[in-house]
Motif scaffolding. Structure first.
Motif, short mmCIF file in Angstrom:
data_model
loop_
_atom_site.label_atom_id
_atom_site.label_comp_id
_atom_site.label_asym_id
_atom_site.label_seq_id
_atom_site.Cartn_x
_atom_site.Cartn_y
_atom_site.Cartn_z
N VAL A 1 -12.89 -55.49 -17.82
CA VAL A 1 -13.01 -55.81 -19.25
C VAL A 1 -14.49 -55.89 -19.60
CG1 VAL A 1 -12.55 -57.50 -21.06
CG2 VAL A 1 -10.83 -57.08 -19.28
N SER B 1 -8.72 -55.09 -12.71
CA SER B 1 -8.91 -54.66 -14.10
C SER B 1 -10.36 -54.89 -14.49
CB SER B 1 -7.98 -55.42 -15.05
OG SER B 1 -6.64 -55.04 -14.89
N ALA C 1 -5.19 -57.25 -19.29
CA ALA C 1 -5.87 -57.15 -17.99
C ALA C 1 -5.10 -57.93 -16.93
CB ALA C 1 -7.30 -57.66 -18.10
N ILE D 1 -10.03 -59.58 -11.75
CA ILE D 1 -10.48 -59.23 -13.10
C ILE D 1 -12.00 -59.25 -13.11
CG2 ILE D 1 -10.24 -59.66 -15.56
CD1 ILE D 1 -7.55 -59.34 -14.16
#
Length: 571
Positions: A160, A158, A146, A95
């Motif tokens: 963000v 992912s 995510a 992430i």
């Protein structure tokens, strides 16, 4: 009082078992870094955001949880882009939080803005999920999505975005949900399919268990060990799944580069494949060593992504689910009636051990510079002698090809960048893996100078973090694999632009400048003692090993077999 957005993000990741953060803090993230440090997280700031992405990927591989890293708005996210692409190809659930200007600034019609680019469009094709926290009350749903996307189906990264206008906004929210409340966790396969798979296993005469990268990144080694013992069959490693499961080391053989593996594959009438895409390095499970008996071989594939079933080859029994759920189902179903050991298992074990001893004996010795085969043999022997339950990290081109054939160690964690072939990941991977394991297990990076120089500044990070890390660097002052390509492409002698550099570079001296321990080795019988001194130094260390540039470019073992990975579209 409410919970600030930056604290809530940490709460949500803690619920997923994440307690490590990699990145260089910027104004968007200083609050988060301070709070993570106060909570006892490992907060690691490397010298380059690209390294942060690789470190987070290694941490994910070692824990089975999502990796977490941060990129500063603009140039920081530009730097981390390579790691995002790598995580996508390596199927790593990383992430990435990206800083950004406040939307009131971003959405104005202006020219000449500092440290600014609209980032989301740049990354959306390289991630499984991309979003931005536009309003504070979106925090939970976006972070959960995510994680859900990264951990579901084929894992991947992912992105963000974290616009600065919502950093300090507060939320009135309950405690974070546990993962099983908002996403599938340890999903099992259907009972009918499990029964079909078990029936095939019980009736097979020569089954094999094909173990890929996903077994190690999902941390299901212990469950797979139980399954392998109940199946009483050879374990075949994919090129990405080169770690060795404790208790199975003697019966685990690397596909393509081990004669025992290739014989087991050719004779098999059933393949149970775990944690692998059956891609080019496995010849799609159809050509090369799979070809002759293909019509008689049954296939069971455990795959989390249902859309991946049958893409690269037909599958007889697909088991759709998470390895963490499906493997225990198979173990339970087989426990009451394990198979009789395969007839050739002991023969294959003895043949593989003999092959390992043979290549160690035949690796050229007594040369100066050192032959790269001998460099690998002596380094990996020393790894076993100097470490207990160490982590081995690989990097490089020709160096890795020599490692496939000549490595003498079988550790439970081997980390390298196989799918993407991204050079320079070794040192960041080593740092990330060590941090994720609490800085306790010794780590050895076995690499080459070309790959090592990519992120050599992270030696300072290793010193600052006090990591038990030894980097053994084979130095031939060239891009060895590329020099080999030149030699095979053109008649000799030929020009070789762009692949050689100064022979005055001393990796040990550079390391000492960063505060590391340094060793310089010119003879093969000096390698083991140098590595021993490096581990005993109590510092991160670099061992500069002078290797033969001619042998490194011209004598790569089984290079013709390696080329078969590139099934189509190559020169």
């Amino acid at each position: 009082m409410g919970v600030p957005v930056y604290k809530r993000i940490l709460d949500l990741f803690e619920a997923e078992g994440v307690n490590t953060l990699f990145g260089i803090p910027d104004p968007n993230f200083v609050h988060m870094f301070t709070e993570a440090d106060a909570r006892g997280w490992s907060v690691v700031a490397p010298h380059h955001e690209l390294s942060a992405g690789f470190m987070a990927e290694a941490a994910s591989r070692m824990t089975g949880a999502p990796g977490l890293c941060i990129g500063t708005l603009g140039p920081g996210m530009a730097n981390i882009a390579g790691a995002i692409q790598c995580a996508l190809v390596e199927n790593s659930p990383v992430i990435v939080l990206g800083g950004q200007r406040a939307r009131i600034t971003e959405r104005r019609v202006r020219r000449g803005r500092i440290q600014f680019v609209q980032q989301e469009d740049l990354f959306k094709n390289s991630v499984k999920f991309s979003s931005s926290i536009e309003y504070a009350d979106q925090t939970d749903e976006i972070i959960r999505e995510a994680v859900r996307q990264s951990m579901s189906g084929t894992p991947g990264p992912s992105y963000v975005e974290f616009p600065s206008h919502i950093i300090l906004e507060e939320l009135d929210v309950p405690d974070p949900l546990p993962p099983n409340r908002y996403r599938l966790v340890n999903q099992g396969a259907g009972e009918r399919e499990i029964a079909e798979a078990v029936a095939l296993i019980r009736t097979a005469k020569n089954p094999i268990l094909l173990v890929g990268h996903g077994v190690h990144t999902s941390r299901t080694q212990e469950q797979v060990r139980e399954l392998a013992e109940l199946m009483a069959c050879p374990v075949i490693q994919t090129s990405g799944g080169t770690s060795f499961i404790p208790g199975l080391q003697d019966r685990t053989f690397p596909y393509l580069f081990s004669p025992a593996a290739n014989e087991a594959v050719e004779q098999s009438d059933l393949c149970l494949a775990l944690g692998t895409e059956l891609g080019e390095p496995m010849h799609y499970g159809k050509t090369q060593h799979w070809a002759d008996n293909d019509a008689n071989r049954k296939w069971i594939l455990v795959e989390q992504d249902p859309t991946a079933i049958g893409v690269n080859r037909p599958i007889d029994v697909p088991l759709v689910g998470d390895l963490r759920g499906v493997v225990p189902q198979l173990v339970e179903a087989l426990r009451q009636s394990p198979r009789t050991p395969s007839a050739d298992l002991e023969k294959l074990i003895k043949a593989d051990a003999a092959e390992l001893a043979r290549v160690a004996e035949e690796a050229p010795s007594g040369r100066a510079p050192i032959h790269p085969a001998r460099y690998v043999v002596e380094s990996t022997k020393a790894f076993d002698e100097c470490t207990e339950d160490g982590i081995l990290v690989r990097d490089g081109g020709a160096t890795v090809i020599f490692q496939w054939t000549y490595s003498q160690t079988k550790p439970r964690d081997v980390i390298w960048n196989q799918n993407f072939g991204h050079l320079g990941t070794g040192l960041p991977y080593a740092v990330g893996a060590s941090v994720a394991e609490g800085r306790k297990r010794p780590v050895m990076l076995l690499t080459s100078d070309s790959a090592f120089l990519f992120h050599i500044a992270e030696l300072e990070t290793a010193v600052r973090e006090n990591l038990p890390l030894v980097c053994v660097v084979g130095v031939d002052h060239q891009w060895g694999l590329e020099v080999g390509v030149y030699k095979r492409t053109f008649e000799q002698p030929s020009p070789q632009p762009g692949v050689h550099w100064s022979k005055d570079v001393r990796m040990d001296k550079i390391a000492e400048g960063f505060g590391c321990h340094g060793e310089y080795v010119e003879k093969d019988d000096e390698i083991g003692p140098a590595i021993k001194r490096a581990f005993a130094s109590g510092k991160p260390a670099v061992v500069h090993v002078c290797i033969d540039p001619k042998a490194n470019s011209e004598e790569m073992p089984k290079y013709d077999r390696f080329r078969t990975w590139y099934a189509e579209g190559t020169q």
